[in-house]
Scaffold this active site. Sequence first.
Site, short mmCIF file in Angstrom:
data_model
loop_
_atom_site.label_atom_id
_atom_site.label_comp_id
_atom_site.label_asym_id
_atom_site.label_seq_id
_atom_site.Cartn_x
_atom_site.Cartn_y
_atom_site.Cartn_z
N GLY A 49 85.05 117.49 28.96
CA GLY A 49 86.03 117.24 30.55
C GLY A 49 87.17 116.21 29.85
N TRP A 51 89.57 115.22 28.29
CA TRP A 51 90.37 115.75 27.70
C TRP A 51 91.75 115.90 29.27
CZ3 TRP A 51 92.99 119.51 23.16
CH2 TRP A 51 93.21 118.80 21.90
N ASP A 69 86.72 127.31 30.36
CA ASP A 69 85.44 127.34 29.68
C ASP A 69 84.03 127.99 29.74
OD1 ASP A 69 84.81 124.66 27.53
OD2 ASP A 69 83.43 126.22 27.46
N ASP A 89 86.30 132.85 29.98
CA ASP A 89 86.57 133.00 28.72
C ASP A 89 87.83 133.64 28.33
OD1 ASP A 89 87.42 134.31 26.02
OD2 ASP A 89 85.27 135.16 25.10
N ASP A 112 91.29 122.49 22.57
CA ASP A 112 90.78 121.83 21.99
C ASP A 112 89.55 123.06 21.59
OD1 ASP A 112 89.37 119.80 20.43
OD2 ASP A 112 88.26 118.87 21.89
N LYS A 152 94.33 123.27 18.90
CA LYS A 152 93.00 123.04 17.43
C LYS A 152 92.83 124.08 16.73
CE LYS A 152 88.74 122.31 18.06
NZ LYS A 152 87.82 121.28 18.36
C1 LIG Z 1 85.68 120.68 21.22
S1 LIG Z 1 85.04 121.29 22.75
C2 LIG Z 1 86.22 121.10 23.78
C3 LIG Z 1 85.99 119.12 24.51
C4 LIG Z 1 87.06 118.89 25.29
N1 LIG Z 1 88.43 118.76 24.57
C5 LIG Z 1 86.64 117.30 25.71
O1 LIG Z 1 87.81 116.53 25.43
O2 LIG Z 1 85.75 116.83 26.47
C6 LIG Z 1 85.59 123.07 22.83
C7 LIG Z 1 85.08 123.94 23.80
O3 LIG Z 1 85.25 125.22 23.52
C8 LIG Z 1 84.98 126.14 24.60
N2 LIG Z 1 85.23 127.68 24.01
C9 LIG Z 1 85.74 127.74 23.10
N3 LIG Z 1 85.77 129.08 23.25
C10 LIG Z 1 86.86 129.29 24.24
C11 LIG Z 1 86.83 130.59 24.82
N4 LIG Z 1 87.16 131.67 24.35
N5 LIG Z 1 87.23 130.18 25.92
C12 LIG Z 1 87.25 129.28 27.03
N6 LIG Z 1 86.25 128.31 26.16
C13 LIG Z 1 86.01 128.15 24.67
C14 LIG Z 1 83.77 125.94 24.15
O4 LIG Z 1 82.79 125.97 24.82
C15 LIG Z 1 83.44 124.27 24.15
O5 LIG Z 1 83.05 123.53 25.62
#
Ligand SMILES: C[S@@+](CC[C@H](N)C(=O)[O-])C[C@H]1O[C@@H](n2cnc3c(N)ncnc32)[C@H](O)[C@@H]1O
Length: 197
Positions: A49, A51, A69, A89, A112, A152
Amino acid sequence: MKQVQDFYFLKARKEGYPARSVYKLEEAQRKFSLLRPGDKVLDLGCQPGSWSMYAARVVGVRGLVVGVDITAGPIKTRGGAPFHFVLGDITKESVQEKVKSICPRYQVLISDMAPRTTGNRWADQQQSLRLAETVLELAADWLQPGGHLYCKVFEGEDFQELVATARRSFSRVKVFKPKSSRAESREVFLLAMNHQG
Ligand SMILES: C[S@@+](CC[C@H](N)C(=O)[O-])C[C@H]1O[C@@H](n2cnc3c(N)ncnc32)[C@H](O)[C@@H]1O
């Protein structure tokens, strides 16, 4: 997520953010002014959370933040814009429909998202690239003209094709590596500004 207690980890804890990744967005905001008061922001891969919290503060009460997420969990934005969470997803049509039902158009799309890493460098990079391609496709439908994207990606094979695709629909495209992104990480951020609509 690697929890090394480095400078940014400790700074995030002190400033009340759940993850050090917030500084990867904050630096881009300082340099490129992605977010403006009143903007509607879509945050893909928003858990835990940071961002969303940061974006909600910057866009303020007249703005909106929608976070998506595959992982559930409470996100407290603590002031600023209203926040909506969509669990699922984002590559799935049903989840995209939920996002659209909350808000069909955004000024800024931030992602991200990272795939669950397997240890196979090539496979992880390809997975990350597929996610970024999905983000670019969604941006084409959901970003307002003049809107911005910050996404990213793990740099590697075929990455330049992604950059070239972005150049076709945004007037300013840059590959950005924030200082808080670890040097050993292959992650970079695709910054695409001024969507041509
Ligand atoms: C590095 S973390 C994000 C951190 C966030 N930006 C923060 O600052 O708190 C990456 C997130 O991408 C989510 N994620 C990966 N693939 C996804 C998808 N296809 N759909 C939704 N979320 C996804 C993962 O569950 C994870 O929580």
